[in-house]
Enzyme design. Structure first.
Site, PDB file in Angstrom:
ATOM      1  N   SER A 134       0.812  -1.217   0.000  1.00 43.60           N
ATOM      2  CA  SER A 134       0.000   0.000   0.000  1.00 43.60           C
ATOM      3  C   SER A 134       0.846   1.267   0.000  1.00 43.60           C
ATOM      4  O   SER A 134       0.513   2.248  -0.675  1.00 43.60           O
ATOM      5  CB  SER A 134      -0.945   0.007   1.198  1.00 43.60           C
ATOM      6  N   HIS A 159       0.730   4.751   4.347  1.00 43.41           N
ATOM      7  CA  HIS A 159       0.118   5.367   3.174  1.00 43.41           C
ATOM      8  C   HIS A 159       0.639   6.789   2.961  1.00 43.41           C
ATOM      9  O   HIS A 159       1.047   7.156   1.852  1.00 43.41           O
ATOM     10  CB  HIS A 159      -1.402   5.404   3.341  1.00 43.41           C
TER      11      HIS A 159
END
Length: 369
Positions: free
Chosen positions: A291, A342
């Site tokens: 991610s 992230h």
């Protein structure tokens, strides 16, 4: 009216300013052609108006402007619209501008942003007789610099559709349909490592994923720095793997084309490492997944949008930014998602893209001048 003159000026707008054909209605003459350019939320429109427009009544002038604005506004809701109306005149007669004050008052009341530009063909002089917005595209200056070259153009017929196609290909609006080899390689690595861990235990077992390289702060602090990289290729469960692999396929192929294969690899890995470092510094939870690297690809998109705003707007609109915002909001409302990875990946991808530059650009050289 010199149709050839208008056609060549349109050619310059397409080739040099990247204004492209905007087919919002049936084209019966050259005066029905509108050129358009999108920069983020702002849309700029250019069209040529017959010189008789200046002699007509105020009601006629209002109807021409209002009808065009209304039709285009319906297709571009919630966007800022700016119109350039270029009027070419060939004789030396004085044109009465008695309606200009009334027209200006009406335009401001209707909140129609417009710049009316007069081009006197015999003398190659131009003037903006009315404008109620800042000319950020510098079109007045652009016309002034280019009209002197029109007389030297040898072409008689101008195929605007073909010129637009060639310009878009040259400028990068069309991406070549080449295989994104390293995007595919990263997808395969993710799947193979997932299968390997599954055979050794379970990808949802915390002890198993720690054993095979997940981000685990105590071991990283003890010197196992390789976990900052290996955790990028570990996924917790089939759904996690499927979502990240799909996102990589969608985002990776364009980024690999925008930046080239080598730079794509560096962006992906360095963004993943940035994400791992952010997670290590701000979260004690065990984590794994691509991610951070995928958010890094979004960061690369954003940098591309800053460097090539017209291409970014034309190809992606606000889809990438909307996707990014949705993912951030979803992450902030879900306690199981590593938001630090992230955000770190997003920042890392943007900074790496900034340092490396786009495809064909030499690393760092453009900042050394």
């Amino acid at each position: 009216m010199n149709i050839r003159y208008i056609s060549i000026l349109m050619k310059y707008f397409i080739e040099k300013k990247e204004f492209f054909l905007y087919p919002y209605k049936e084209i019966k003459s050259i005066f029905d052609i509108v050129l358009q350019k999108q920069i983020w939320f702002s849309h700029f429109f250019v069209d040529f108006v017959h010189e008789d427009f200046l002699k007509e009544s105020i009601d006629y002038q209002k109807s021409i402007i209002y009808n065009q604005h209304t039709e285009i506004k319906l297709k571009n809701k919630f966007k800022k619209l700016f119109f350039y109306k270029i009027i070419l005149i060939e004789d030396t007669n004085d044109y009465a501008f008695k309606n200009l004050e009334k027209l200006a008052s009406w335009l401001d009341k209707e909140r129609i942003h417009i710049n009316i530009i007069i081009v006197h063909i015999p003398s190659n002089t131009i003037s903006s007789i009315f404008s109620n917005f800042e000319d950020k595209e510098a079109l007045t200056n652009f016309i002034y610099k280019n009209i002197k070259y029109i007389q030297y153009e040898s072409i008689e017929e101008v195929n605007l559709l073909e010129i637009e196609k060639m310009t878009k290909e040259k400028k990068g609006y069309y991406f070549e349909h080449k295989k994104a080899y390293f995007t595919t390689i990263f997808m395969i690595l993710n799947i193979l490592y997932f299968l390997f861990i599954s055979m050794k235990g379970s990808t949802t077992n915390i002890y198993t994923i720690i054993q095979y390289g997940a981000k685990y702060n105590p071991l990283i602090a003890a010197g196992e720095y390789y976990r900052l990289i290996t955790n990028i290729f570990i996924h917790i469960g089939i759904l996690h793997l499927t979502l990240n692999t799909y996102a990589l396929k969608i985002l990776g192929k364009d980024i690999e084309y925008m930046y080239g294969s080598l730079k794509f690899v560096l962006i992906y890995l360095l963004a993943g490492i940035f994400g791992s470092l952010a997670s290590f510094l701000f979260s004690n939870a065990v984590s794994a997944g691509a991610s951070g690297a995928i958010f890094g690809l979004m960061g690369a998109y954003l940098y591309f949008g800053i460097r090539r705003p017209a291409i970014f707007s034309a190809r992606y609109g606000m889809n990438i930014i909307t996707l990014l915002i949705i993912n951030i909001i979803f992450g902030l409302t879900n306690s199981n998602i590593d938001n630090f990875a992230h955000i770190g990946g997003l920042i890392g991808g943007f900074l790496t893209s900034y340092a490396l530059g786009l495809k064909g650009e030499k690393i760092f050289n453009r900042y050394s001048k």
